[in-house]
Write a protein that holds these residues in place. Structure first.
Motif, mmCIF file in Angstrom:
data_model
loop_
_atom_site.group_PDB
_atom_site.id
_atom_site.type_symbol
_atom_site.label_atom_id
_atom_site.label_comp_id
_atom_site.label_asym_id
_atom_site.label_seq_id
_atom_site.Cartn_x
_atom_site.Cartn_y
_atom_site.Cartn_z
ATOM 1 N N TYR A 135 5.751 0.731 -5.247
ATOM 2 C CA TYR A 135 6.770 -0.212 -5.715
ATOM 3 C C TYR A 135 6.852 -1.371 -4.736
ATOM 4 O O TYR A 135 7.127 -1.191 -3.546
ATOM 5 C CB TYR A 135 8.126 0.493 -5.823
ATOM 6 N N VAL A 136 6.618 -2.585 -5.249
ATOM 7 C CA VAL A 136 6.599 -3.800 -4.433
ATOM 8 C C VAL A 136 7.819 -4.645 -4.791
ATOM 9 O O VAL A 136 7.940 -5.122 -5.917
ATOM 10 C CB VAL A 136 5.310 -4.617 -4.683
ATOM 11 N N GLY A 137 8.728 -4.817 -3.843
ATOM 12 C CA GLY A 137 9.948 -5.573 -4.118
ATOM 13 C C GLY A 137 10.084 -6.770 -3.203
ATOM 14 O O GLY A 137 9.919 -6.657 -1.982
ATOM 15 N N LEU A 138 10.425 -7.919 -3.783
ATOM 16 C CA LEU A 138 10.566 -9.180 -3.062
ATOM 17 C C LEU A 138 12.030 -9.599 -3.048
ATOM 18 O O LEU A 138 12.650 -9.733 -4.120
ATOM 19 C CB LEU A 138 9.709 -10.245 -3.750
ATOM 20 N N SER A 139 12.602 -9.776 -1.863
ATOM 21 C CA SER A 139 13.972 -10.244 -1.715
ATOM 22 C C SER A 139 14.949 -9.278 -2.413
ATOM 23 O O SER A 139 15.003 -8.108 -2.053
ATOM 24 C CB SER A 139 14.095 -11.675 -2.236
ATOM 25 N N LEU A 199 6.414 2.261 -0.691
ATOM 26 C CA LEU A 199 7.226 1.050 -0.808
ATOM 27 C C LEU A 199 6.560 -0.126 -0.108
ATOM 28 O O LEU A 199 6.021 0.030 0.987
ATOM 29 C CB LEU A 199 8.579 1.251 -0.117
ATOM 30 N N VAL A 200 6.646 -1.288 -0.733
ATOM 31 C CA VAL A 200 6.343 -2.540 -0.054
ATOM 32 C C VAL A 200 7.617 -3.376 -0.092
ATOM 33 O O VAL A 200 8.086 -3.750 -1.170
ATOM 34 C CB VAL A 200 5.173 -3.298 -0.714
ATOM 35 N N LEU A 201 8.180 -3.629 1.078
ATOM 36 C CA LEU A 201 9.428 -4.367 1.198
ATOM 37 C C LEU A 201 9.098 -5.760 1.710
ATOM 38 O O LEU A 201 8.817 -5.958 2.889
ATOM 39 C CB LEU A 201 10.388 -3.645 2.147
ATOM 40 N N SER A 202 9.131 -6.723 0.806
ATOM 41 C CA SER A 202 8.674 -8.072 1.102
ATOM 42 C C SER A 202 9.842 -9.043 1.197
ATOM 43 O O SER A 202 10.634 -9.150 0.259
ATOM 44 C CB SER A 202 7.705 -8.528 0.005
ATOM 45 N N ALA A 259 5.640 6.403 2.762
ATOM 46 C CA ALA A 259 4.839 5.300 3.288
ATOM 47 C C ALA A 259 5.485 3.969 2.918
ATOM 48 O O ALA A 259 5.920 3.784 1.779
ATOM 49 C CB ALA A 259 3.420 5.374 2.737
ATOM 50 N N ALA A 260 5.548 3.051 3.873
ATOM 51 C CA ALA A 260 6.192 1.765 3.616
ATOM 52 C C ALA A 260 5.494 0.663 4.394
ATOM 53 O O ALA A 260 5.025 0.872 5.518
ATOM 54 C CB ALA A 260 7.671 1.814 3.997
ATOM 55 N N LEU A 261 5.455 -0.496 3.766
ATOM 56 C CA LEU A 261 4.903 -1.699 4.374
ATOM 57 C C LEU A 261 5.926 -2.816 4.254
ATOM 58 O O LEU A 261 6.446 -3.064 3.161
ATOM 59 C CB LEU A 261 3.609 -2.108 3.661
ATOM 60 N N GLY A 262 6.213 -3.483 5.343
ATOM 61 C CA GLY A 262 7.061 -4.662 5.318
ATOM 62 C C GLY A 262 6.213 -5.912 5.440
ATOM 63 O O GLY A 262 5.278 -5.955 6.246
ATOM 64 N N ILE A 263 6.536 -6.922 4.637
ATOM 65 C CA ILE A 263 5.830 -8.199 4.688
ATOM 66 C C ILE A 263 6.858 -9.310 4.887
ATOM 67 O O ILE A 263 7.878 -9.347 4.194
ATOM 68 C CB ILE A 263 5.027 -8.465 3.402
ATOM 69 N N ALA A 264 6.585 -10.199 5.828
ATOM 70 C CA ALA A 264 7.472 -11.331 6.085
ATOM 71 C C ALA A 264 6.652 -12.612 6.164
ATOM 72 O O ALA A 264 5.450 -12.585 6.417
ATOM 73 C CB ALA A 264 8.243 -11.124 7.391
ATOM 74 N N GLY A 265 7.322 -13.741 5.940
ATOM 75 C CA GLY A 265 6.711 -15.047 6.103
ATOM 76 C C GLY A 265 7.282 -15.726 7.336
ATOM 77 O O GLY A 265 8.497 -15.716 7.546
ATOM 78 N N SER A 266 6.428 -16.313 8.153
ATOM 79 C CA SER A 266 6.896 -16.903 9.414
ATOM 80 C C SER A 266 7.866 -18.056 9.200
ATOM 81 O O SER A 266 8.674 -18.364 10.078
ATOM 82 C CB SER A 266 5.699 -17.371 10.244
#
Length: 263
Positions: free
Chosen positions: A91-95, A115-118, A201-208
């Motif tokens: 599950y990929v969630g943005l904001s 989870l992908v927490l973007s 399992a989880a991945l966090g993605i951020a933008g600089s």
């Protein structure tokens, strides 16, 4: 176009990929719709069955009177996944979509494998900030937020391109009641306790260059989950799936593959 009638709400959704593909679900940000994922989906490897939908109050989905609660938004996604047979999904969630992802994982681990927490957090902003935004939209419409939102969403480089106009239009054309309803949901949400209890399992993605959910905020949320990974996409803002789709798709592909999700 497909509409799922869930009784109290009709949600617009799209499915890409083979019927027997590994399930992946995407949830979009406030003031956008499922098209925010178009470029990324096109770059993902074959063998995935991808579900996207417009959350209530957005895109082509119904926009019932608010305010909405985060529990309602979580339940919408839960019921849609149940209806369409999406179980054991990445599950990929943005904001706000990332908040929905956290709530759903805490509620239904049979639906969420990873989870992908973007560009998200367990708590975004304060009640006071959201109350000001709600009052502004109720008085003048979503368009009064457009300039400031574009500043927070996108890097200076992207804001200088003609493409910015399309995303501004998407925001401005979001249903006023739907936008306000989702603002109420965010304002009332603090998932620190349930997210810190997650074990998956989880991945966090951020933008600089993210002015809405800065990298440190995303990192702090991801670190609540033992063993979670964090990745920064440099030069991108709040919607790195729009500004840097190739980099974003690479991170997703690596994470999905590492979970053994592609068979």
């Amino acid at each position: 176009m497909h509409m799922a009638d869930l009784g109290d709400i009709r949600l617009h959704y799209r499915i890409d990929g083979p019927e027997d593909g590994a399930p992946v679900v995407f949830a979009h940000a406030l003031g956008t719709d499922l098209r925010v994922w178009d470029r990324v989906v096109a770059l993902l490897p074959p063998g995935l069955r991808i579900l996207r939908h417009d959350m209530r109050g957005h895109g082509l989905s119904d926009a019932p009177a608010g305010p909405y609660s985060m529990g309602t938004l979580v339940r919408d996604s839960e019921r849609l996944m149940d209806r369409l047979g999406f179980r054991d999904a990445v599950y990929v969630g943005l904001s706000i979509g990332g908040m929905i992802a956290q709530g759903l994982a805490a509620k239904r681990l049979d639906l969420v494998r990873a989870l992908v927490l973007s560009n998200t957090a367990c708590k975004i902003g304060t009640r006071e900030i959201w109350a000001e935004r709600i009052a502004a939209v109720e008085a003048g419409g979503v368009e009064v937020l457009a300039e400031g939102t574009m500043q927070r969403w996108f890097s200076p480089r992207f804001r200088a391109t003609p493409e910015l106009a399309a995303w501004r239009h998407m925001l401005e054309r979001t249903d006023r009641g739907g936008y306000v309803g989702c603002c109420h949901a965010i304002a009332g949400t603090d998932f620190m306790t349930p997210t810190s209890g997650l074990r998956l399992a989880a991945l966090g993605i951020a933008g600089s260059e993210d002015g809405s959910t800065p990298p440190d905020l995303v990192r702090e949320t991801v670190e609540l989950i033992p063993g979670a990974q964090f990745r920064l996409i440099r030069g991108a803002g709040h919607l790195p799936c729009v500004e840097a789709p190739e980099a974003y798709a690479t991170l997703l592909t690596e994470f999905i593959t590492a979970q053994g999700h592609l068979g």
